[in-house]
Structure formats: structure tokens, C-alpha cells
Scaffold this motif. Structure first.
Motif, short mmCIF file in Angstrom:
data_model
loop_
_atom_site.label_atom_id
_atom_site.label_comp_id
_atom_site.label_asym_id
_atom_site.label_seq_id
_atom_site.Cartn_x
_atom_site.Cartn_y
_atom_site.Cartn_z
N SER A 1 -2.63 -5.58 2.34
CA SER A 1 -1.71 -5.03 3.32
C SER A 1 -1.74 -5.89 4.57
N ILE B 1 -4.99 3.73 3.69
CA ILE B 1 -5.61 2.75 2.79
C ILE B 1 -7.12 3.00 2.71
N SER C 1 0.81 -1.22 0.00
CA SER C 1 0.00 0.00 0.00
C SER C 1 0.84 1.26 0.00
N ARG D 1 -0.19 1.94 -4.55
CA ARG D 1 -1.35 2.81 -4.74
C ARG D 1 -1.40 3.38 -6.15
N VAL E 1 -9.23 3.79 -0.72
CA VAL E 1 -10.38 2.99 -1.18
C VAL E 1 -11.59 3.88 -1.40
N SER F 1 -10.04 -3.08 0.06
CA SER F 1 -8.79 -3.48 0.70
C SER F 1 -8.99 -4.80 1.43
N PRO G 1 -5.04 -3.76 6.62
CA PRO G 1 -5.86 -3.06 5.61
C PRO G 1 -6.72 -1.95 6.19
#
Length: 216
Positions: free
Chosen positions: A30, A38, A8, A13, A42, A51, A33
């Protein structure tokens, strides 16, 4: 297509965002997450993104992108699970840097490249080394660099390399700019280019550059 991106950081990304733009369903994996950066990513990426843990991400995809730091790659892939990665194409964009803070960067030494190590540890996964020789912004938009420049790839599976070539074409890499270096041992020479990339970045003051191959 369902694609998972493990990692991440900026590389993960950037790749995940471009894949969502291309209308792929993307899971960013990850260790944690639920981290705020993160969650923000998202939400910004929209309905095609979510995620999950490394294992959840690997389970949901037909293509897995390893965008973890080279020092964390093996642990991350073990956390993803051999069974979850079996039969899938794994695009390895990581570099085996042992000390990212060093200048020039210190590379992990050994008889095998990171790409080869991944293939040996996960023999039922089709590993393709690709995109590790350029910055994240150039990975997903090669037009940032004018002129003829190339993306290398290497892997044991011809079918897997064909799939990865198709994805690179979606990113904007022309067919004649994608150079196949053969089996996964080709990852050795690709990873050796990382210190040069870092030094060029410092000399030029930016990362919008790449290498070209001129031949008769």
C-alpha cells in the motif's frame, strides 16, 4: 510461495486472505502500510502475512498481484519500481474504470487495455490478466457459483500463464474452467466485460454469478 498483493481494498484483502489460507507467505502493499485497516488485517491473518510499501511488497515476492483500482494502477506499479518487478509474474486483476461512481461505470478509453499498458510500461515483467471478470468472493471460491463457468486469462508468457493457472487451481478453479485467450491483447475483451458484470450485479442483487462458455 512468496506472493505480494498490491492494493489494500476489498479485492486485495480478499485475495491476500485466501493466499494465506493456502499457506503462502503474503505481503500486502500500500502507499501507507500503517493504515489501521491494514494493521488489523495483518494481525488477523497471522504469521504468514505482513504489510509494506509497494516497493517493499514487490521486492519480497516471485508473484505480484495487482489489485489496485484501475485509476491508480500505473502510479502504484511505478512506486513499486521497474527493477523490483523485473523478471516477476504480475497478475493483473484490475479494471480500467475512470469513474467508479458512475452507473454504468465509465471505462477509460484508449487503443490498449490496462493489461497491455502495464506490459508495455514494464517490459521485463511477465503480465497475466486474470480474474477481473468476477467478484472478489468468486475469484477465490468459484464454488460460490454452481454449474460450469469460466476464468479467463491472457498474457505473452506461456510459463507465466502456467504459474497463474496453478494458482487458480489452488483457488478451486477446475482445469477445464480456465480459458486461455492468448497473448496480452486478450485483456481487451476481458476488461470490456466489466460494465456487464456491474449491470448484472445490480439486476441480480448480488455478485455470486459468472459467465460460462458453451461450445460443440
Amino acid at each position: 510461495m512468496r506472493i505480494s498483493v498490491l492494493g489494500s481494498g476489498i479485492v486485495g484483502r480478499t485475495l491476500a486472505a485466501r493466499l494465506v489460507e493456502l499457506r503462502h507467505r503474503v505481503v500486502i502493499g500500500s502507499r501507507d502500510p500503517g493504515q489501521p485497516h491494514i494493521s488489523r488485517w495483518v494481525r488477523a491473518a497471522g504469521e504468514l502475512a505482513r504489510s509494506g510499501t509497494y516497493a517493499e511488497a514487490a521486492r519480497s515476492a516471485s508473484i505480484v498481484v495487482n489489485a489496485t483500482a484501475g485509476t491508480a494502477t500505473v502510479d502504484a506499479l511505478r512506486a513499486a519500481g521497474e527493477a523490483e518487478l523485473a523478471g516477476k509474474v504480475l497478475i493483473d486483476v484490475a479494471n480500467p474504470v475512470s469513474d467508479p461512481a458512475a452507473d454504468p461505470p465509465l471505462m477509460r478509453t484508449g487503443e490498449r487495455s490496462l493489461g497491455e499498458e502495464i506490459q508495455a510500461l514494464f517490459p521485463h515483467t511477465r503480465v497475466v490478466k486474470a480474474l477481473n471478470t468476477v467478484s472478489p468472493s468468486v475469484m477465490v471460491n468459484p464454488k460460490r457459483v454452481p454449474g460450469g463457468h469460466v476464468a479467463f486469462l491472457a498474457g505473452d508468457s506461456r510459463q507465466a500463464k502456467t504459474m497463474v493457472t496453478g494458482l487458480l487451481r489452488e483457488f478451486g478453479w477446475p482445469a477445464d474452467a480456465i480459458v486461455d485467450l492468448g497473448d496480452i491483447t486478450g485483456a481487451r475483451s476481458m476488461e470490456m466485460l466489466f460494465p456487464l458484470r456491474q449491470r448484472l450485479s445490480r439486476s441480480l442483487g448480488h455478485t455470486n454469478f459468472n459467465l460460462g462458455v458453451l461450445h460443440a
